[in-house]
Design a protein around this motif. Structure first.
Motif, short mmCIF file in Angstrom:
data_model
loop_
_atom_site.label_atom_id
_atom_site.label_comp_id
_atom_site.label_asym_id
_atom_site.label_seq_id
_atom_site.Cartn_x
_atom_site.Cartn_y
_atom_site.Cartn_z
N GLU A 1 0.86 -1.37 0.06
CA GLU A 1 -0.05 0.14 -0.10
C GLU A 1 0.80 1.23 -0.05
N MET A 2 2.08 1.29 0.55
CA MET A 2 2.75 2.29 0.72
C MET A 2 3.49 2.42 -0.70
N ARG A 3 3.75 1.43 -1.34
CA ARG A 3 4.36 1.52 -2.52
C ARG A 3 3.45 2.17 -3.71
N GLN A 4 2.22 1.74 -3.50
CA GLN A 4 1.17 2.23 -4.43
C GLN A 4 0.96 3.85 -4.09
N ASP A 5 0.95 4.19 -2.76
CA ASP A 5 0.97 5.91 -2.43
C ASP A 5 2.12 6.27 -2.99
N ALA A 6 3.14 5.71 -2.97
CA ALA A 6 4.39 6.47 -3.39
C ALA A 6 4.30 6.80 -4.89
N GLU A 7 3.72 5.68 -5.59
CA GLU A 7 3.75 5.86 -7.11
C GLU A 7 2.78 6.84 -7.32
N ARG A 8 1.63 7.22 -6.57
CA ARG A 8 0.77 8.05 -6.70
C ARG A 8 1.22 9.42 -6.32
N ALA A 9 2.00 9.62 -5.36
CA ALA A 9 2.68 10.73 -5.01
C ALA A 9 3.59 11.27 -6.08
N ALA A 10 4.49 10.33 -6.70
CA ALA A 10 5.19 10.80 -7.87
C ALA A 10 4.51 11.17 -9.00
N ALA A 11 3.37 10.60 -9.18
CA ALA A 11 2.54 10.89 -10.49
C ALA A 11 2.06 12.52 -10.13
N LEU A 12 1.64 12.73 -9.07
CA LEU A 12 0.85 13.99 -8.65
C LEU A 12 2.23 15.04 -8.92
N ALA A 13 3.25 14.80 -8.33
CA ALA A 13 4.50 15.71 -8.38
C ALA A 13 4.59 16.02 -9.67
N ALA A 14 4.75 15.06 -10.38
CA ALA A 14 5.13 15.24 -11.87
C ALA A 14 4.06 16.15 -12.72
N GLU A 15 2.89 15.93 -12.46
CA GLU A 15 1.63 16.74 -12.77
C GLU A 15 1.76 18.20 -12.48
N LEU A 16 2.23 18.34 -11.16
CA LEU A 16 2.62 19.64 -10.60
C LEU A 16 3.66 20.28 -11.16
N VAL A 17 5.00 19.74 -11.53
CA VAL A 17 5.75 20.34 -12.34
C VAL A 17 5.47 20.67 -13.71
#
Length: 214
Positions: free
Chosen positions: A120-136
């Motif tokens: 679950e943490m790994r899934q949330d980490a992938e979600r976090a990375a995708a959101l950060a990429a979208e913000l950038v």
């Protein structure tokens, strides 16, 4: 149809919930100050019996995992909030300010690699990375983010702010805000100086989350 309010917790369940809040708050303070502190020190700081801590988290590794996962969820929540801002640059800088204020990355710096992340943490980490990429990407589209800044540069910035710590918590928060303002100015597109070297590769950050025996 209106949603009915949640039923209040029973006396025992309410006490358990209060204990867990106290345990997590104490664990954050105690273990950030001394990562080698025993769980008994956390229980004492929380004002609960050590059995209450073990019932909820199992052991110190479980407690650290819970703390770091809470920090990861906070990161995701703040990124989602930022993406609702129509101004890409304002969304990014507001996101950074809120994450620094929440002190999420002190947990990362201190505890990465000390426990095995859950799926679950790994899934949330992938979600976090995708959101950060979208913000950038949105900040780039606004024309206000320097063209050579990448998603992984956000982690460098946030960990730099987390490294600022003095005995007075209020002064720590003030100095971190100052550090963030200086670093954010470096992200702006106005005549940016050339950055030395490439941005961090994803694995340079990911590998530290691997437990020593993994």
């Amino acid at each position: 149809m209106s949603r009915q309010p949640a039923a209040p917790l029973s006396g025992r369940r309410a006490q358990a919930a209060r204990n867990d809040i106290a345990i997590l708050a104490a664990a954050r303070d105690v273990l950030l100050a001394d990562p080698d502190a025993p769980v008994a020190a956390v229980a004492a700081a929380a004002g609960v019996g050590i059995s209450a801590l073990y019932r909820r988290h199992g052991n110190k590794e479980g407690l650290l995992r819970h703390l770091c996962h809470d920090g990861l969820r906070r990161y995701v929540t703040e990124a989602e909030t930022a993406l609702a801002d129509p101004d890409g640059w304002r969304g990014l800088t507001g996101f950074l300010a809120r994450v620094v204020e929440a002190d999420v990355h002190s947990l990362t710096v201190r505890f990465a690699g000390t426990f095995a992340p859950t799926p679950e943490m790994r899934q949330d980490a992938e979600r976090a990375a995708a959101l950060a990429a979208e913000l950038v990407a949105r900040a780039h589209a606004s024309g206000r983010l320097r063209p050579d800044a990448g998603t992984s540069d956000l982690a460098l910035l946030l960990e730099s702010c987390a490294a600022v710590r003095v005995p007075d918590p209020a002064r720590t928060a003030q100095l971190r805000s100052r550090c963030l303002a200086l670093l954010t100015a470096g992200l702006a597109s106005r005549e940016p100086a050339t950055l030395p070297g490439p941005p961090p590769a994803p694995d340079e950050f990911i590998r530290r989350w691997r437990a020593p025996d993994a």
